[in-house]
Design a protein around this motif. Structure first.
Motif: not given
Length: 592
Positions: A208-209, A213-214, A231-234, A287-292
């Motif tokens: 869910v997290r 993050a998207a 998000w599957r790569l995040t 990169d943005g999803e990882l930061a969020r």
């Protein structure tokens, strides 16, 4: 209790025992906070059932040491804390019987964008559910402590709601932090507690997290295709310990490799390049999803992401023209036009939004009207995506803006299925249509853009032209900067090729100038713009271009092809280094 976390900012935690007959979950909450990387500097468990309990809570919120509760093992109070001191740390108020996913706690307590905030549920009738987790910033703690003294210990179940309702009157704004797709419960008995624990265990928290993050606000293709893949790569990137900046660099390398393959002009290699280009865009979302996901944000990372996006895009446009040259087609004018159109559209869009925000003034958010939760147990029906949903009209408008996802899709399809010429023509046509759409909207709403304020100039104009542009008002203030940027790029290409320079060298300088304009524009939007006299702006660039390249090309009585082309490459190098270095220096200065 003290745990090490990645946020770098410790918290004081106050666990509130508000329902004496309900089992405490303090240990489970401690574990959840530790898993979120929250650093707990000081912890207290306060029972609020009398005036003494309210006084103890007020002292804890104020950051004052209380009898029998030394902050450190040697009994000394924390540095800088006293009856008249402002605490150096935020404080979190959490009911001891709360059943909740750790991620929901972290969203309030561990996000650097949240100063004073509260966990929020649904909104109805203008009222927002308060879900009984409150974070109070260090600067707001004295004011909040004064309000705690006014709370009624006879109604402990509504104590936090009462505090949240009073805080705006003391100048403290609680930012609502949506709970998202997580479990929340304040069980009243053992049966409800058991049901809440089962619901808590049923939530695939990590999944869910990752979905949440998207980012919202993307274009149509990004929302419904790219974000479904990214998000599957995040998750794997997070497990590998990659940083957002490393992911940005990886995406950048993939984009340059894709451009190199497309530039060969070989169909099979171009198909591989087109696929890599789409992979590059998907990875660029990570990169943005990882930061969020980690709730760790960097101004340098934002600058790096924005700058590399433009370089990748213009590199692929350059590659298409180079592929055409290998087939004896002169596509350099189309490449220059594609770069110029996209630069105009981006700068005009940004200039419009900056002008409207400037004339609207600072937006003061109305205080949130809080209400109690609808029930004792809240279970999610599914994850809550942060991507926006719009009607057909809304999505058509977004597509009309020709955002980056759609641009890269068109380039990939063209490289794989069409000719370089057809791809560049389609790219120019779509960009021009987006520019016309923007100009039509500007013409219809131009009256709202007039005002006495000096407009922000979202372009790398330089000292002289920048001062002139700040005298404009209304529509002229919006359109002047992007027009100037396009005029500069057009003159560079037309005059450079007119005096015998290689067309590829002229297009490369056009692309570097476009990136310089974009870096300055992005800096203006984010409050990190470089002073105009530091950058080799448009006016100084044009002087150097005319004196060092055009005039020798016109006046020298020898073959000037090599001279002019070499001069263009030299000027390209100087502009690239100067614009990147000064922009980076300004961003680092703001971050500090």
């Amino acid at each position: 209790m003290s745990t090490s976390g990645s946020s770098g900012q410790p918290l004081d935690i106050v666990f509130l025992e508000l329902r004496p007959n309900v089992p405490s979950r303090v240990q489970a909450l401690r574990t959840a906070l530790a898993e979120q990387g929250v650093t707990i500097a000081d912890e207290q468990v306060v029972t609020v059932s009398s005036l003494a309990g309210v006084a103890t809570l007020a002292a804890a919120v104020a950051g004052q040491p209380t009898p029998g509760h030394p902050v450190y093992d040697d009994g000394t109070p924390p540095t800088g804390v006293g009856r008249n001191a402002v605490p150096r740390r935020p404080v979190a108020l959490i009911p001891a019987d709360l059943v909740i996913n750790g991620t929901a706690l972290g969203a309030v307590l561990d996000d650097p964008r949240v100063h004073s905030g509260a966990l929020a549920g649904d909104e109805s009738g203008g009222h927002r559910e308060l879900l009984d987790v409150i974070r109070i910033d260090a600067a707001d703690r004295p004011a909040a402590a004064g309000l705690v003294h006014e709370l009624d210990p006879a109604t402990p179940s509504s104590l936090l709601l009462d505090l949240a309702a009073r805080l705006p009157g003391a100048g403290v704004t609680l930012r609502p932090v949506p709970i998202g797709g997580y479990v929340w419960a304040r069980p009243a008995d053992a049966a409800q507690a058991a049901a809440a624990e089962l619901a808590l265990a049923a939530v695939p928290e990590r999944r869910v997290r990752l979905r949440e993050a998207a980012r919202g606000g993307d274009g149509f293709f990004s929302t419904f295709v790219l974000r479904k893949l990214s998000w599957r790569l995040t998750g794997p990137a997070e497990r590998l310990g990659l940083t957002p900046n490393q992911v940005t660099a990886f995406s950048f390398v993939i984009g340059l490799v894709a451009a190199g393959l497309i530039a060969t002009g070989d169909r099979p290699l171009a198909v591989v390049g087109a696929l890599l280009l789409q992979l590059c865009v998907v990875v660029d979302c990570v990169d943005g999803e990882l930061a969020r996901y980690r709730r760790r944000f960097s101004r340098f990372g934002a600058w790096l992401d924005a700058g590399t996006d433009r370089i990748k895009e213009f590199a692929v446009v350059f590659a298409l023209a180079l592929a055409g040259a290998r087939a004896d087609q002169d596509l350099w004018p189309l490449a220059a036009l594609a770069i110029g159109v996209q630069t105009f559209r981006s700068l005009a869009d940004l200039s419009w939004s900056l002008r409207r925000a400037q004339l609207a003034g600072a937006v003061v958010e109305a205080p949130v009207s809080w209400r109690g939760p609808a029930g004792n147990l809240r279970t999610p029906s599914g994850f809550v995506s942060s991507t926006d949903t719009h009607g057909v009209g809304g999505w058509l408008k977004r597509i009309g803006h020709f955002p980056i996802g759609e641009r890269f899709l068109l380039i990939s399809l063209g490289a794989a299925l069409w000719t370089p010429k057809g791809t560049l023509i389609a790219l120019c046509a779509a960009g021009l249509a987006a520019a016309v759409y923007l100009l039509a909207a500007l013409a219809a709403r131009g009256r709202s853009l007039r005002g006495p304020q000096r407009p922000a100039v979202p372009a790398d104009t330089g000292p002289w032209l920048g001062a002139a542009l700040q005298r404009l008002r209304g529509r002229a203030a919006v359109i002047a900067a992007p027009t100037l940027a396009v005029v500069e790029m057009a003159l560079v290409y037309l005059l450079g090729t007119g005096v015998g320079a290689e067309h590829g060298a002229a297009v490369m300088l056009v692309a570097v100038v476009a990136v310089a304009h974009y870096l300055q524009a992005y800096g203006v939007r984010e409050g990190a713009a470089t002073e105009s006299w530091v950058v080799i702006g448009a006016d100084l660039r044009m002087v150097a271009f005319l004196v060092l390249i055009v005039l020798p090309g016109v006046l020298m009585p020898i073959d000037t092809h090599d001279w002019v082309t070499g001069g263009l490459w030299a000027l390209t190098s100087v502009v690239a280094v100067a614009s990147v270095a000064t922009s980076l220096k300004s961003w680092i200065g703001v971050a500090r």
